[in-house]
Write a protein that holds these residues in place. Structure first.
Motif: not given
Length: 250
Positions: A77-84, A138-141
């Motif tokens: 979900s962390t990856l998905a939020a920043s990616g979106f 790190q996941l957000t970046v």
């Protein structure tokens, strides 16, 4: 669209769905050059049409990966939020760029990914690093850069995230591919909506491809979990080179 065209597109979707399940990418990377070379679509329309197939393929592949190897949804979900967020920004930029510029940017993107993945094959110390937990920062970046690529090229979020997750955090290929699918789903969805708003989607062709892909993607997931990790990475690298060559030839 003639019945024969529909059947051809469904057959093509069957092949692309298998590849999408195998590499955890939804099949879009190979669909884009094939739509350009075989059907003469310009880069924008090829990307938009491929996304009609990619979005449901990613949804089904994500479900299948989670069945076989439980996904860490907090990381995903962390990856998905920043990616979106970043996919939304770059998709609007991509829709206005000249088609020829988009195509060569995509070729360069694929070559860079292939070079990085090829380099990792000869660096076992990196590829086999001890597993460690990634931080939220790190996941957000990672989600930011992956989402930017996904919005710009229509696909690509997963092919950036997967090698980073395996090399920096010691995840296996299938675990990394599952997390990448979590991130790719909202990014591909918003990118499809953006390209559709600009009239850059062939819906009939895309829906036929999606039907074929949904029938075969589970088979690709099963193959991915049966292959040795090193072989799966080698196939992924060769796949990227093939896609780049197809686009450059176009």
């Amino acid at each position: 669209m003639l019945l024969s065209d529909v059947l051809i597109n469904i057959g093509l979707g069957l092949c692309l769905g298998t590849i999408g399940g195998l590499f955890g990418i939804g099949g879009g990377l190979i669909a884009i050059p094939m739509l350009g070379v075989l059907f003469g679509l310009d880069q924008h329309v090829a990307q938009g049409t491929a996304l009609v197939m990619v979005v449901p393929n990613v949804m089904l592949a994500l479900w299948r990966y989670n069945q076989r190897n439980r996904i860490n949804w907090r990381w995903g979900s962390t990856l998905a939020a920043s990616g979106f967020i970043w996919a939304l920004v770059t998709a609007n930029i991509a829709a206005t760029l000249p088609s020829n510029v988009m195509r060569w940017l995509f070729v360069g993107f694929l070559l860079a990914l292939a070079a990085y993945n090829g380099w990792r094959l000869y660096r076992p110390a990196l590829a086999g690093a001890a597993q460690r937990e990634p931080s939220i920062g790190q996941l957000t970046v990672l989600g930011t850069f992956s989402g930017m690529a996904g919005g710009l090229f229509g696909v690509g979020a997963a092919v950036i995230a997967t090698p980073v997750l395996t090399s920096l955090f010691g995840m296996t290929q299938v675990v990394a591919q599952g997390l990448s699918l979590v991130m790719a789903l909202p990014s591909t969805g918003v990118t499809l909506a953006t390209f559709a708003a600009h009239g850059q989607v062939e819906w009939g062709m895309g829906l036929a491809l999606a039907c074929g892909g949904l029938l075969s993607i589970s088979w690709g997931v099963r193959i991915a979990h049966a292959l040795p990790d090193t072989l799966l990475r080698s196939l992924f690298c060769g796949f990227l080179l093939f896609c780049a060559a197809g686009l450059a030839w176009q």
